[in-house]
Design a protein around this motif. Structure first.
Motif, PDB file in Angstrom:
ATOM      1  N   ARG A 180      13.295   4.842  31.232  1.00  0.00           N
ATOM      2  CA  ARG A 180      11.931   4.834  30.704  1.00  0.00           C
ATOM      3  C   ARG A 180      11.258   3.458  30.787  1.00  0.00           C
ATOM      4  O   ARG A 180      10.134   3.344  31.275  1.00  0.00           O
ATOM      5  N   ALA A 184       8.048   2.572  33.576  1.00  0.00           N
ATOM      6  CA  ALA A 184       6.673   2.344  33.119  1.00  0.00           C
ATOM      7  C   ALA A 184       5.839   1.573  34.140  1.00  0.00           C
ATOM      8  O   ALA A 184       4.654   1.851  34.310  1.00  0.00           O
ATOM      9  N   THR A 185       6.464   0.642  34.845  1.00  0.00           N
ATOM     10  CA  THR A 185       5.699  -0.167  35.802  1.00  0.00           C
ATOM     11  C   THR A 185       6.094   0.140  37.244  1.00  0.00           C
ATOM     12  O   THR A 185       5.738  -0.599  38.158  1.00  0.00           O
ATOM     13  N   GLY A 191       5.518   5.804  37.178  1.00  0.00           N
ATOM     14  CA  GLY A 191       5.862   5.841  35.757  1.00  0.00           C
ATOM     15  C   GLY A 191       6.591   7.091  35.306  1.00  0.00           C
ATOM     16  O   GLY A 191       6.978   7.207  34.151  1.00  0.00           O
TER      17      GLY A 191
END
Ligand SMILES: O=C(O)CCC(=O)C(=O)O
Ligand SMILES: [Fe+2]
Length: 295
Positions: A180, A184-185, A191
């Protein structure tokens, strides 16, 4: 190219009228045990069309687009760049696709998801274009109807990236590992932490519950064409109030078990055996097709 009605019979499924999947992915079991696995938790991929058939459909779509343009406003939420496959506005595409959908795709959906054929109704059928430099992806969403299908009309060599990506099933992203915090990036998986469905070839049919959170992954070069269908299910076994709830259909929020919940709760009784006989109240194909397509 002009593909007329008679040529439509050249759109012949590879395995006969009811298809057998070459790949199936399942949502993982609910760790809390609240929801029992249902046929709606499966995503199936079937071989359907030959390359010359997908090429003929793309040619029809491009012919239509050259004269009428692509539409980008047909869906209020998560609009696609598309052409509606409708008798009035796209007659050549419609007569090419409709017999295939009525005779093969809908019976295959009915059998594998445990419904009667006469409980299914086509609600939307459209050719979608994803293209680098234009609309290149479709953000995470759930579809408005219980069942959805898509047929890949492009050869995978014609585009990079792209594909149907589910948030709760499919391979972990090979760049961020699907963790996770790293996802995200991550540009590779936008993502999500997962990659698009593997093994979907040109002409393959993918079927799934539209209530599984999914997206059209970003095409990073080339063009990807897909034929997408939304199928309404009228079965009394379906809790419509629950599944048609707007926030389920249109939410972009990625919730850990949201997918499982809405799909697990959609069916109030266990799925029937996939071996059961198909039943239809319609004794001729024309009446059946009229019913399935709403007239
Ligand atoms: O690009 C795809 O295969 C998915 C399309 C889709 O999810 C949709 O049009 O609702
Ligand atoms: Fe969708």
């Amino acid at each position: 190219m002009n593909v007329g009605c008679d040529d439509m019979h050249t759109l012949s499924p590879r395995d006969g009228p009811i298809l057998t999947p070459h790949s199936t992915l399942w949502l993982p079991d609910d760790p809390s045990g609240t929801f029992a696995r249902s046929s709606l938790w499966a995503v199936h991929i079937f071989r359907l069309l030959e390359p010359h058939e997908t090429r003929a459909l793309v040619a029809l779509a491009l012919e239509h687009a050259a004269a009428n343009g692509w539409s980008t406003r047909r869906h209020k939420h998560h609009p696609t760049t598309d052409i509606a496959v409708e008798r009035e506005t796209a007659p050549a595409l419609h007569s090419a696709v409709k017999p295939l959908v009525a005779r093969v795709v809908l019976p295959t959906l009915a059998l594998h998801y445990g419904f009667e054929l006469c409980e299914l109704q086509m609600r939307d059928l459209f050719v979608v274009r994803y293209q680098q430099g234009a609309q290149d992806r479709l953000t995470p969403h759930r579809d408005g109807n219980l069942l959805s299908f898509s047929i890949l009309l492009s050869d995978p060599s014609e585009f990079e990236g792209g594909g149907l990506r589910f948030h709760s099933l499919g391979p972990a992203c090979d760049a961020c590992g699907g963790l996770r915090a790293a996802a995200a990036t991550c540009r590779r998986c936008d993502g999500v932490g997962r990659l698009a469905l593997p093994g979907c070839g040109c002409g393959d049919l993918t079927t799934h519950s539209g209530k599984l959170l999914h997206e059209g992954a970003r095409v990073t070069s080339g063009t990807r064409f897909v034929l997408v269908g939304f199928v309404h299910v009228t079965s009394p076994e379906i809790d419509h109030e629950f599944i048609s709830h707007g926030s389920l259909a249109n939410s972009s929020a990625v919730g850990a078990w949201a997918d499982h919940e809405c799909v697990g709760g959609a069916r109030l009784s266990p799925p029937s055996s996939p071996q059961r006989e198909m039943h239809t109240a319609f004794d001729d194909e024309t009446a059946l097709a009229a019913h399935l397509f709403g007239g």
